[in-house]
Write a protein that holds these residues in place. Structure first.
Motif, PDB file in Angstrom:
ATOM      1  N   ALA A 117       9.742 -27.472 -13.211  1.00 40.09           N
ATOM      2  CA  ALA A 117       9.468 -27.259 -11.792  1.00 40.09           C
ATOM      3  C   ALA A 117      10.271 -26.083 -11.250  1.00 40.09           C
ATOM      4  O   ALA A 117       9.757 -25.279 -10.459  1.00 40.09           O
ATOM      5  N   ILE A 118      11.516 -25.981 -11.668  1.00 38.60           N
ATOM      6  CA  ILE A 118      12.349 -24.851 -11.226  1.00 38.60           C
ATOM      7  C   ILE A 118      11.762 -23.538 -11.738  1.00 38.60           C
ATOM      8  O   ILE A 118      11.607 -22.574 -10.988  1.00 38.60           O
ATOM      9  N   SER A 120       8.715 -22.955 -12.633  1.00 46.07           N
ATOM     10  CA  SER A 120       7.434 -22.722 -11.984  1.00 46.07           C
ATOM     11  C   SER A 120       7.616 -22.177 -10.575  1.00 46.07           C
ATOM     12  O   SER A 120       6.917 -21.257 -10.157  1.00 46.07           O
ATOM     13  N   SER A 121       8.567 -22.749  -9.828  1.00 42.48           N
ATOM     14  CA  SER A 121       8.765 -22.277  -8.457  1.00 42.48           C
ATOM     15  C   SER A 121       9.341 -20.864  -8.440  1.00 42.48           C
ATOM     16  O   SER A 121       8.966 -20.050  -7.606  1.00 42.48           O
ATOM     17  N   ALA A 124       6.432 -18.647  -9.407  1.00 44.43           N
ATOM     18  CA  ALA A 124       5.462 -18.558  -8.315  1.00 44.43           C
ATOM     19  C   ALA A 124       5.974 -17.650  -7.212  1.00 44.43           C
ATOM     20  O   ALA A 124       5.211 -16.853  -6.645  1.00 44.43           O
ATOM     21  N   THR A 125       7.239 -17.728  -6.912  1.00 45.06           N
ATOM     22  CA  THR A 125       7.823 -16.868  -5.881  1.00 45.06           C
ATOM     23  C   THR A 125       7.729 -15.406  -6.296  1.00 45.06           C
ATOM     24  O   THR A 125       7.366 -14.547  -5.497  1.00 45.06           O
ATOM     25  N   ARG A 138      -1.039 -17.561  -7.207  1.00 40.28           N
ATOM     26  CA  ARG A 138      -0.089 -18.222  -8.099  1.00 40.28           C
ATOM     27  C   ARG A 138      -0.569 -18.104  -9.538  1.00 40.28           C
ATOM     28  O   ARG A 138      -1.747 -18.313  -9.830  1.00 40.28           O
ATOM     29  N   HIS A 141       0.091 -23.345 -13.471  1.00 41.72           N
ATOM     30  CA  HIS A 141       0.813 -24.585 -13.185  1.00 41.72           C
ATOM     31  C   HIS A 141       1.959 -24.793 -14.168  1.00 41.72           C
ATOM     32  O   HIS A 141       1.942 -24.271 -15.274  1.00 41.72           O
TER      33      HIS A 141
END
Length: 175
Positions: A117-118, A120-121, A124-125, A138, A141
């Protein structure tokens, strides 16, 4: 002493096969059930259970996890190893092994999900705002895969739980 070494060796083999190859040979499961039942029948079970308890443990292990296999959320080897652990540890120990392995599986899942998740975020940023300041779509996933597989090595976690139970049992007997 040999009975304990047989159990520990069998459980460690389950852990190694499940963690490294994500396959547990049927022969290993069959050897586990046969050894556990033979030791229980002869009165030398490392968990000090009778043959009747070993037989009920096999049946309960199969019945308890079979629905999860049929729903497709658990592998067949996980069910078979749980049944074999029922032969080794007896019916009375299965619920505790199941709970302990499930807690370990939850921890394993968190160890996969949080870093993904980290990543990915952060990804994505970086992709949402490009170098030119324009917004972008984006990229993709998050994935929770390790070694090309998404599943938790649940049979290994069951075996580790049983090894822990055996250790506590042995320490209690030593007092």
């Amino acid at each position: 002493m040999i009975n304990a070494a047989l159990f520990v060796s069998w459980a460690l083999a389950v852990v190694i096969f499940d963690c490294f190859w994500r396959r547990i040979p049927n022969g290993l499961v069959i050897v586990g059930v046969v050894l556990a039942c033979a030791l229980a029948a002869s009165g030398y079970s490392p968990f000090h259970i009778a043959f009747k308890d070993a037989a009920f443990g096999v049946l309960a292990g199969l019945v308890a996890l079979l629905p999860f296999y049929l729903m497709g959320v658990m592998g067949a080897a996980d069910v078979k190893v749980f049944a074999a652990l029922g032969a080794w540890c007896g019916l009375h120990a299965l619920l505790g092994l199941w709970i302990a392995a499930s807690v370990f599986a939850g921890i394993h899942a968190l160890c996969l999900i949080v870093p993904a998740a980290i990543k990915s975020s952060l990804s994505a940023t970086a992709h949402l705002v490009g170098a030119d300041g324009n917004n972008k779509k984006r990229a993709r996933h998050a994935t929770f895969m390790v070694g090309g597989r998404r599943a938790t090595p649940y049979a290994a976690l069951l075996a580790v739980s049983a090894l822990g139970s055996f250790t506590l049992h042995a320490l209690g007997a030593a007092r």
